[in-house]
Design a protein around this motif. Sequence first.
Motif, mmCIF file in Angstrom:
data_model
loop_
_atom_site.group_PDB
_atom_site.id
_atom_site.type_symbol
_atom_site.label_atom_id
_atom_site.label_comp_id
_atom_site.label_asym_id
_atom_site.label_seq_id
_atom_site.Cartn_x
_atom_site.Cartn_y
_atom_site.Cartn_z
ATOM 1 N N SER A 296 6.898 1.869 2.673
ATOM 2 C CA SER A 296 5.742 1.007 2.931
ATOM 3 C C SER A 296 6.170 -0.210 3.726
ATOM 4 N N HIS B 77 4.483 -4.125 4.816
ATOM 5 C CA HIS B 77 3.408 -5.101 4.670
ATOM 6 C C HIS B 77 3.726 -6.282 5.563
ATOM 7 N N GLN C 152 3.754 8.372 2.943
ATOM 8 C CA GLN C 152 4.045 9.196 1.768
ATOM 9 C C GLN C 152 4.484 10.581 2.241
ATOM 10 N N SER D 137 -3.436 3.006 5.063
ATOM 11 C CA SER D 137 -3.368 1.705 5.730
ATOM 12 C C SER D 137 -4.511 0.813 5.269
ATOM 13 N N GLN E 27 1.479 2.529 4.292
ATOM 14 C CA GLN E 27 2.327 3.297 3.386
ATOM 15 C C GLN E 27 2.480 4.704 3.941
ATOM 16 N N THR F 73 8.703 7.236 -0.827
ATOM 17 C CA THR F 73 7.574 6.641 -0.123
ATOM 18 C C THR F 73 8.053 5.371 0.566
ATOM 19 N N THR G 157 -0.388 8.959 5.624
ATOM 20 C CA THR G 157 -0.387 7.509 5.817
ATOM 21 C C THR G 157 -1.603 6.900 5.116
#
Length: 188
Positions: free
Chosen positions: A127, A129, A117, A76, A115, A125, A74
């Motif tokens: 993510s 926001h 991964q 952030s 995110q 991946t 992760t």
Amino acid sequence: LVAPYVWGANIRTDLDTDVPPGGLSTDTSFDDILDSLDGYFAVRGEGQGDDFGAYADFLFLGLEGGEDHPRFRTESDLDARLFDLAAVWSPGPVRFEGAEVFAGLRYIDLDLAVQLQPTSPGFPTSSRHEEESYNDLLLGARYTWRFDERWGLTVRGDGSWGDTEGTVDASATVQYHMGNGAWLFGYR
């Protein structure tokens, strides 16, 4: 009065997602925050006349970090901006002493990017926001005791309501006044 300041903080965050792994929950201690600190700025300004005054308080906190898990990593990034603007009524005979009440606006702006991964190259991946801003009506009170020329104590409490489900802030600070300025230490 112009006062830059620093608080040692603990932060708890909860993020729920519809995509795997389903969400994150963190409880970050002050030591961990220092390791993740990406930016910090805090200042308070206040002026008072005989009975009325106003203050503005601004705080920016930026945190950035990453963590490895068995199946994913992760990343952030959290940016938080808090701004209070309020009018102060000070009915006592001395400025910045005794009982005071205040009312105004509390603005909170949060920007969180996370995110996920996966360690396996077969998975993409993911993510997320989120940007949110909140405007609240702020109401509060404080009381300042001056023990002598150099020492004082202030207790303060407030709440805000509006776009948020409500915020509560309580603090106690001890002041040591010098010739030009003062040192304040407290708990919030």
